[in-house]
Scaffold this motif. Structure first.
Motif, short mmCIF file in Angstrom:
data_model
loop_
_atom_site.label_atom_id
_atom_site.label_comp_id
_atom_site.label_asym_id
_atom_site.label_seq_id
_atom_site.Cartn_x
_atom_site.Cartn_y
_atom_site.Cartn_z
N THR A 18 -8.61 17.17 21.51
CA THR A 18 -7.27 16.82 21.00
C THR A 18 -7.23 16.72 19.48
O THR A 18 -6.15 16.55 18.90
N GLY A 19 -8.37 16.81 18.81
CA GLY A 19 -8.36 16.80 17.35
C GLY A 19 -8.80 15.49 16.73
O GLY A 19 -8.41 15.18 15.59
N LYS A 20 -9.63 14.73 17.42
CA LYS A 20 -10.07 13.44 16.88
C LYS A 20 -10.91 13.61 15.61
O LYS A 20 -10.81 12.82 14.67
N THR A 21 -11.73 14.66 15.58
CA THR A 21 -12.55 14.90 14.39
C THR A 21 -11.68 15.22 13.18
O THR A 21 -11.97 14.78 12.07
N LEU A 22 -10.61 15.99 13.39
CA LEU A 22 -9.70 16.31 12.28
C LEU A 22 -9.04 15.05 11.73
O LEU A 22 -8.86 14.91 10.52
N VAL A 23 -8.69 14.13 12.62
CA VAL A 23 -8.06 12.88 12.17
C VAL A 23 -9.08 12.04 11.39
O VAL A 23 -8.74 11.43 10.36
N ALA A 24 -10.32 12.01 11.86
CA ALA A 24 -11.37 11.27 11.13
C ALA A 24 -11.54 11.84 9.72
O ALA A 24 -11.65 11.09 8.74
N LYS A 25 -11.53 13.16 9.60
CA LYS A 25 -11.63 13.80 8.28
C LYS A 25 -10.41 13.45 7.42
O LYS A 25 -10.54 13.21 6.22
N ALA A 26 -9.23 13.46 8.08
CA ALA A 26 -8.00 13.14 7.34
C ALA A 26 -8.04 11.72 6.80
O ALA A 26 -7.61 11.47 5.67
N LEU A 27 -8.56 10.79 7.60
CA LEU A 27 -8.68 9.40 7.15
C LEU A 27 -9.59 9.29 5.94
O LEU A 27 -9.36 8.47 5.03
N HIS A 28 -10.63 10.11 5.89
CA HIS A 28 -11.56 10.06 4.76
C HIS A 28 -11.01 10.79 3.53
O HIS A 28 -10.92 10.20 2.44
N TYR A 29 -10.60 12.06 3.72
CA TYR A 29 -10.26 12.89 2.56
C TYR A 29 -8.87 12.61 1.98
O TYR A 29 -8.54 13.11 0.91
N ASN A 30 -8.08 11.80 2.69
CA ASN A 30 -6.79 11.40 2.14
C ASN A 30 -6.81 9.95 1.64
O ASN A 30 -5.79 9.43 1.21
N GLY A 31 -7.97 9.32 1.73
CA GLY A 31 -8.09 7.91 1.34
C GLY A 31 -8.85 7.73 0.03
O GLY A 31 -9.23 8.69 -0.65
#
Length: 517
Positions: A237-250
């Motif tokens: 479902t894209g959990k890894t993409l969300v984890a990356k988004a949390l890091h690279y947008n923070g």
């Protein structure tokens, strides 16, 4: 003294007006209510070839909106300049016209071809203007056969049609106003959606559905926090993409982003992988190893498949989450760490806690800020968006010029239940690109599992109305594709009016701009 025949005619007129008014008042679609009107005129009044022509605001010409008793080809030919022929003259002058005998009238153009054999018939033609105040917006015309020739009855029928034309005018204005308001609301809705999408847009995550908007909102709320995030959802479902988004947008984006798949390593190796080990701490530990917690210092550690870790690792992980300190294997020294922890699982952790397979205290430490990732079947509006993204990606990778997905293939993609979620869709499109030799992905290019999607994903067959709507939408979409999104050309291509095409486009939420090349 009133003749019985006159009373009968008056009752007939009243009945017709009553039935027509009901149709015009209840319908929201102009062509539908006008077609009903023409049918009633034919059934009750015996009037044939009933036609309503409306001035096209784009061309300024008269075009047939509905026609009863006239073929589709004839309707398509029924276009007039203002002042041309009988109908054009009625619109130009604003005055009704009676043609006693069609075959003897040189101004009668018969452009629709519906009156080829009328020389032996005493067929008359009645045409009245459709007025909105002083503005003439079209014309209403019918054929009628008077057995005894033109009599006073023709004038009575003309008066009846004049009254009817005023009712039609009110309906046209009402429906046009509703359509304009609907179009404005639709445009405003699209504008707001675009603004919301831009506001919440997260790099590398594709999706505009309401479910994904909720995910974006949750990401934005926690992105700059140090709180532990637990990503829940099915595999793919894209959990890894969300984890990356949390890091690279923070705020930690310049620090490391470290990923550990907890299910890919056995217990002993996972412990060493997370916390590191000292040289000689166990057989085979020939040198110092820096663990993932140390590697992620100042950044983010993403623990994927957290539900698969053993009890012993759970205990040590709990200490790190609580104290932000850990020990390497074989060492007594405590190492402090500043790490943002993001965990993910597709398991039912609540059930695992109840069955004593997962520590309750660790569960509550991890579940500080849960984010639920919806399965693809719950965000079907994103399927085409994702498919087009993957199509472009794999077309470039494989040096192919595949520009679109056919309507039948799109239907199969939408109907399929996607147990493997986005990952399965990605693989599906990559496969389709590899075996496609043309410029269009067709249904034959999709995997066999999708070929029966229509049968396996629906418990009961579509209703007639839904099936007709789907077919109608497919025709319009294919027409827009053929005509590069041009609605006027699409209307001509599909042998209908621009007004109907515009209405249907808004009804089915079709964006013509998507089909412009």
């Amino acid at each position: 003294m009133v003749h019985k025949n006159d009373i009968s005619k008056q009752l007939e007129d009243l009945t017709a007006l009553y039935e027509i008014t009901k149709q015009l008042a209840s319908s929201k679609e102009l062509s539908e209510c006008l077609e009903s009107t023409m049918f009633i005129l034919s059934e009750i009044k015996g009037m044939e070839n009933g036609t309503v022509s409306i001035v096209n605001p784009l061309t300024g010409n008269l075009e047939i909106e509905v026609a009863h008793g006239i073929s589709a080809a004839g309707k398509k030919r029924g276009k007039y300049r203002i002042g041309e022929g009988i109908t054009g003259r009625v619109v130009a002058t604003g005055e009704p016209i009676i043609v006693p005998h069609i075959a003897e009238e040189p101004l009668f153009l018969n452009r629709t071809g519906a009156r080829e054999n009328v020389k032996k018939q005493k067929r008359s033609f009645l045409c009245v203007p459709i007025k909105d105040g002083q503005n003439i917006i079209g014309a209403l015309s019918v054929d009628i056969i008077y057995k005894n020739g033109i009599t006073e009855q023709a004038n009575t029928d003309l008066q009846f049609l004049t009254v009817l034309s005023s009712i039609i005018a009110q309906t046209v204005v009402r429906v046009q106003k509703v359509n304009r308001e609907t179009e404005e609301l639709y445009s405003e809705n699209l504008k707001l959606k675009r603004e919301l999408s831009e506001k919440n847009k997260i790099n590398d995550i594709i999706g505009n559905s309401s479910k994904m908007q909720e995910v974006y909102e949750m990401i934005h709320r926690v992105v700059d926090s140090n709180a532990t995030v637990l990503l829940r959802g099915e595999s793919g479902t894209g959990k890894t993409l969300v984890a990356k988004a949390l890091h690279y947008n923070g705020k930690r984006k310049s620090a490391p982003f470290i990923v550990v798949n907890c299910s890919a390593l056995p217990e002993t190796l996972l412990e060493s992988e997370l916390f590191g080990h000292e040289k000689g701490s166990f057989t085979g530990a020939n040198e110092l190893k820096i663990g993932r917690f140390e590697q992620a210092e100042g950044g983010t550690l993403f623990l994927d498949e957290i539900g698969e870790i053993s009890h012993s690792v759970q205990v040590k992980l709990l200490n790190v989450v609580q104290e932000r300190k850990f020990q390497r294997l074989g060492s007594t020294n405590l190492i402090e760490c500043d790490v943002r922890l993001v965990a993910a699982t597709n398991r039912d952790l609540e059930k695992a806690v109840a069955e004593k397979n997962f520590r309750e205290d660790l569960y509550y430490r991890l579940n500080v800020f849960p984010v639920y990732m919806p399965p693809l079947r719950e965000r079907r509006t994103d399927i085409l968006l994702l498919a087009e993204f993957f199509l472009e990606k794999y077309s470039k990778e494989n040096n192919k010029k595949i520009i679109r997905i056919s309507t039948t293939a799109i239907d199969m993609l939408i109907q399929y239940h996607w147990p493997g979620n986005v990952r399965e869709l990605q693989n599906c499109i990559e496969r389709a690109v590899l075996i496609c030799d043309g410029d269009t992905i067709k249904s034959i290019h999709l995997p066999p599992t999708l070929q029966t999607a229509g049968n396996s994903s629906r418990e009961k067959p579509l209703s007639l109305s839904v099936a007709v709507e789907n077919f109608e939408k497919e025709l319009i979409v294919e027409g827009l594709k053929r005509n590069n999104g041009n609605q006027t050309k699409t209307a001509k291509d599909l042998d209908t009016s621009l007004r109907i095409i515009n209405y249907k486009i808004h009804q089915y939420n079709i964006d013509p701009k998507k089909f412009k090349i």
